[in-house]
Scaffold this motif. Structure first.
Motif, mmCIF file in Angstrom:
data_model
loop_
_atom_site.group_PDB
_atom_site.id
_atom_site.type_symbol
_atom_site.label_atom_id
_atom_site.label_comp_id
_atom_site.label_asym_id
_atom_site.label_seq_id
_atom_site.Cartn_x
_atom_site.Cartn_y
_atom_site.Cartn_z
ATOM 1 N N PHE A 248 0.849 -1.178 0.000
ATOM 2 C CA PHE A 248 0.000 0.000 0.000
ATOM 3 C C PHE A 248 0.891 1.236 0.000
ATOM 4 O O PHE A 248 1.711 1.425 0.901
ATOM 5 C CB PHE A 248 -0.895 -0.016 1.238
ATOM 6 C CG PHE A 248 -1.885 1.093 1.299
ATOM 7 C CD1 PHE A 248 -2.904 1.192 0.365
ATOM 8 C CD2 PHE A 248 -1.814 2.053 2.303
ATOM 9 C CE1 PHE A 248 -3.845 2.218 0.429
ATOM 10 C CE2 PHE A 248 -2.747 3.071 2.382
ATOM 11 C CZ PHE A 248 -3.759 3.155 1.435
ATOM 12 N N LYS A 249 0.744 2.093 -1.001
ATOM 13 C CA LYS A 249 1.641 3.236 -1.157
ATOM 14 C C LYS A 249 0.953 4.578 -0.930
ATOM 15 O O LYS A 249 1.524 5.628 -1.213
ATOM 16 C CB LYS A 249 2.280 3.193 -2.547
ATOM 17 C CG LYS A 249 3.138 1.944 -2.761
ATOM 18 C CD LYS A 249 3.764 1.908 -4.139
ATOM 19 C CE LYS A 249 4.609 0.644 -4.309
ATOM 20 N NZ LYS A 249 5.221 0.542 -5.657
ATOM 21 N N GLU A 250 -0.273 4.531 -0.434
ATOM 22 C CA GLU A 250 -0.985 5.772 -0.148
ATOM 23 C C GLU A 250 -0.959 6.039 1.355
ATOM 24 O O GLU A 250 -0.218 5.400 2.092
ATOM 25 C CB GLU A 250 -2.421 5.663 -0.674
ATOM 26 C CG GLU A 250 -2.497 5.405 -2.178
ATOM 27 C CD GLU A 250 -3.926 5.162 -2.652
ATOM 28 O OE1 GLU A 250 -4.858 5.766 -2.082
ATOM 29 O OE2 GLU A 250 -4.098 4.353 -3.578
ATOM 30 N N THR A 251 -1.778 6.964 1.816
ATOM 31 C CA THR A 251 -1.816 7.277 3.245
ATOM 32 C C THR A 251 -2.984 6.570 3.914
ATOM 33 O O THR A 251 -4.012 6.306 3.288
ATOM 34 C CB THR A 251 -1.972 8.792 3.481
ATOM 35 O OG1 THR A 251 -3.212 9.228 2.910
ATOM 36 C CG2 THR A 251 -0.820 9.550 2.860
ATOM 37 N N HIS A 252 -2.807 6.280 5.184
ATOM 38 C CA HIS A 252 -3.890 5.725 5.985
ATOM 39 C C HIS A 252 -4.714 6.868 6.571
ATOM 40 O O HIS A 252 -4.266 8.023 6.611
ATOM 41 C CB HIS A 252 -3.310 4.859 7.113
ATOM 42 C CG HIS A 252 -2.752 3.561 6.646
ATOM 43 N ND1 HIS A 252 -3.500 2.414 6.551
ATOM 44 C CD2 HIS A 252 -1.492 3.223 6.236
ATOM 45 C CE1 HIS A 252 -2.745 1.422 6.107
ATOM 46 N NE2 HIS A 252 -1.528 1.891 5.902
ATOM 47 N N PRO A 253 -5.924 6.573 7.029
ATOM 48 C CA PRO A 253 -6.736 7.623 7.665
ATOM 49 C C PRO A 253 -5.994 8.272 8.830
ATOM 50 O O PRO A 253 -5.280 7.600 9.587
ATOM 51 C CB PRO A 253 -7.966 6.851 8.156
ATOM 52 C CG PRO A 253 -8.060 5.668 7.246
ATOM 53 C CD PRO A 253 -6.644 5.285 6.939
ATOM 54 N N ALA A 254 -6.163 9.568 8.976
ATOM 55 C CA ALA A 254 -5.463 10.297 10.037
ATOM 56 C C ALA A 254 -5.797 9.752 11.420
ATOM 57 O O ALA A 254 -4.948 9.753 12.320
ATOM 58 C CB ALA A 254 -5.809 11.787 9.952
ATOM 59 N N VAL A 255 -7.019 9.260 11.601
ATOM 60 C CA VAL A 255 -7.423 8.754 12.914
ATOM 61 C C VAL A 255 -6.657 7.488 13.297
ATOM 62 O O VAL A 255 -6.666 7.086 14.465
ATOM 63 C CB VAL A 255 -8.939 8.467 12.973
ATOM 64 C CG1 VAL A 255 -9.734 9.751 12.847
ATOM 65 C CG2 VAL A 255 -9.348 7.458 11.908
ATOM 66 N N MET A 256 -5.988 6.851 12.333
ATOM 67 C CA MET A 256 -5.243 5.624 12.611
ATOM 68 C C MET A 256 -3.807 5.890 13.064
ATOM 69 O O MET A 256 -3.075 4.953 13.393
ATOM 70 C CB MET A 256 -5.219 4.732 11.367
ATOM 71 C CG MET A 256 -6.529 4.053 11.049
ATOM 72 S SD MET A 256 -7.038 2.851 12.300
ATOM 73 C CE MET A 256 -5.751 1.590 12.112
ATOM 74 N N LYS A 257 -3.397 7.138 13.102
ATOM 75 C CA LYS A 257 -1.997 7.484 13.388
ATOM 76 C C LYS A 257 -1.503 6.879 14.692
ATOM 77 O O LYS A 257 -0.454 6.226 14.738
ATOM 78 C CB LYS A 257 -1.837 8.999 13.410
ATOM 79 C CG LYS A 257 -0.400 9.459 13.625
ATOM 80 C CD LYS A 257 -0.307 10.983 13.580
ATOM 81 C CE LYS A 257 1.129 11.440 13.821
ATOM 82 N NZ LYS A 257 1.239 12.927 13.792
ATOM 83 N N ASP A 258 -2.236 7.074 15.780
ATOM 84 C CA ASP A 258 -1.793 6.555 17.080
ATOM 85 C C ASP A 258 -1.888 5.042 17.131
ATOM 86 O O ASP A 258 -1.015 4.380 17.715
ATOM 87 C CB ASP A 258 -2.615 7.176 18.210
ATOM 88 C CG ASP A 258 -2.274 8.643 18.438
ATOM 89 O OD1 ASP A 258 -1.180 9.070 18.023
ATOM 90 O OD2 ASP A 258 -3.110 9.356 19.015
ATOM 91 N N LYS A 259 -2.938 4.481 16.561
ATOM 92 C CA LYS A 259 -3.089 3.016 16.549
ATOM 93 C C LYS A 259 -1.922 2.363 15.838
ATOM 94 O O LYS A 259 -1.401 1.321 16.276
ATOM 95 C CB LYS A 259 -4.400 2.640 15.863
ATOM 96 C CG LYS A 259 -4.759 1.166 15.929
ATOM 97 C CD LYS A 259 -5.246 0.768 17.283
ATOM 98 C CE LYS A 259 -5.763 -0.643 17.324
ATOM 99 N NZ LYS A 259 -6.192 -1.051 18.677
ATOM 100 N N MET A 260 -1.485 2.956 14.757
ATOM 101 C CA MET A 260 -0.393 2.375 13.973
ATOM 102 C C MET A 260 0.945 2.433 14.708
ATOM 103 O O MET A 260 1.846 1.648 14.414
ATOM 104 C CB MET A 260 -0.310 3.082 12.620
ATOM 105 C CG MET A 260 -1.486 2.763 11.702
ATOM 106 S SD MET A 260 -1.534 3.787 10.202
ATOM 107 C CE MET A 260 -0.028 3.238 9.389
ATOM 108 N N LYS A 261 1.057 3.333 15.668
ATOM 109 C CA LYS A 261 2.283 3.401 16.468
ATOM 110 C C LYS A 261 2.461 2.154 17.327
ATOM 111 O O LYS A 261 3.565 1.857 17.789
ATOM 112 C CB LYS A 261 2.255 4.638 17.370
ATOM 113 C CG LYS A 261 2.414 5.957 16.622
ATOM 114 C CD LYS A 261 2.338 7.130 17.591
ATOM 115 C CE LYS A 261 2.460 8.463 16.861
ATOM 116 N NZ LYS A 261 2.315 9.614 17.796
#
Length: 316
Positions: A248-261
């Motif tokens: 996947f070369k695009e961006t994830h939803p902004a709300v996923m930022k902390d979860k992805m950490k």
């Protein structure tokens, strides 16, 4: 025009569901969000997670699940129907607890709802899907993984959740329990919306992934059968080789930022070889489906042959 968001769940943190992110992702275009909270285990903190969403739009309805009265996954549909009954919008926007919408699609979705509001022929909106697998960089686009699904429906009393809350149908004179009975049910007339649902149901630490699969099997097959099935299985789910999956070369939803950490299970994933582990093959690992997937991507424009299709698509 009014849009109601809705979902259901229990034990979400124990099974690593991004429920907060899911709700927040569509909340900006919703006038209300109904969450049906099932009674979970003693240490279930789903309600506490929901209460961190500081919005008057969120309404929590507490219930108890009865998988004996609603077996074979039908309790999922039953809980979904309960949520729909509490919605007051013209359109009802359903997100499962592991589904998230990118903020770039919100104006598109809202505009499509406004455009079709007075077109009574349209009973629902059909979304595209991106199924992430193993981590946040890889996704599945193989044959057998659904490419589309209905996620917005009209607020009409004869539109119900169907089967295991996978989709929706129109069921006049519904008896309130036969969510898998096709007789007397009707496919919804739907229109496309140019937006993806990002499905993170297969992005979990391996131990959580195995727990989630067991929980789903308990809902579909019963607790005792699920216990027997998983008695001798490994504690951690084996995702198999990820090397051959698209990135996947695009961006994830902004709300996923902390979860992805929280992604900390890379050492448990196979990025280097195509060697299959010593377990039954997943569908996308089987030769038959790999060939079908190759043909679909290269001669059929990426569209699946004989796809799952629980709707009638309108050209509007």
């Amino acid at each position: 025009m009014k849009i109601s968001g809705f979902s259901f769940g229990r034990n979400v943190s124990k099974l690593y569901y991004p429920i907060k992110e899911s709700i927040l992702s569509i909340l900006p275009i919703c006038d209300e969000f109904i969450f049906v909270l099932g009674k979970g285990d003693e240490d279930d903190n789903t309600k506490e997670i929901l209460e961190t969403i500081d919005s008057p739009k969120l309404k929590i309805i507490e219930t108890e699940w009865d998988t004996e009265a609603f077996p074979n996954g039908m309790e999922n549909a039953h809980q979904t129907d309960i949520a729909m009954e509490h919605c007051t919008g013209d359109w009802l926007f359903y997100v499962q607890a592991d589904e998230v919408v990118h903020e770039k699609y919100l104006p598109v979705i809202k505009a499509r709802c406004e455009e079709l509001l007075d077109n009574e022929k349209v009973e629902g909106l059909l979304f595209k899907y991106r199924h992430f697998f193993g981590d946040y960089e890889h996704y599945i686009n193989h044959h057998g993984w659904y490419q589309n699904e209905i996620r917005i429906v009209r607020n009409k009393p004869d539109i119900h959740s169907f089967e295991s809350a996978q989709s929706f149908r129109r069921i006049p004179n519904f008896d309130g329990k036969s969510y898998r009975q096709q007789k007397g049910s009707y496919l919804l007339n739907v229109a496309k919306v140019e937006a993806y649902i990002y499905h993170y149901g297969w992005v979990r630490p391996p131990k959580y992934m195995q727990s989630k699969k067991k929980a789903l099997d308990s809902i579909h097959k019963g607790d005792s059968k699920a216990e027997a099935l998983y008695k001798d299985r490994e504690q951690e789910f084996d995702y198999g080789p990820l090397k051959g999956l698209p990135k996947f070369k695009e961006t994830h939803p902004a709300v996923m930022k902390d979860k992805m950490k929280d992604f900390n299970w890379a050492d448990s994933l196979n990025y280097t070889t195509n060697k299959l582990p010593n377990r039954p093959k997943f569908k996308h690992e089987k030769t038959k489906y790999r060939v079908l997937s190759f043909l679909e991507r290269n001669i059929n424009g990426g569209k699946h042959f004989f796809p799952f299709k629980n709707w009638k698509l309108l050209n509007v």
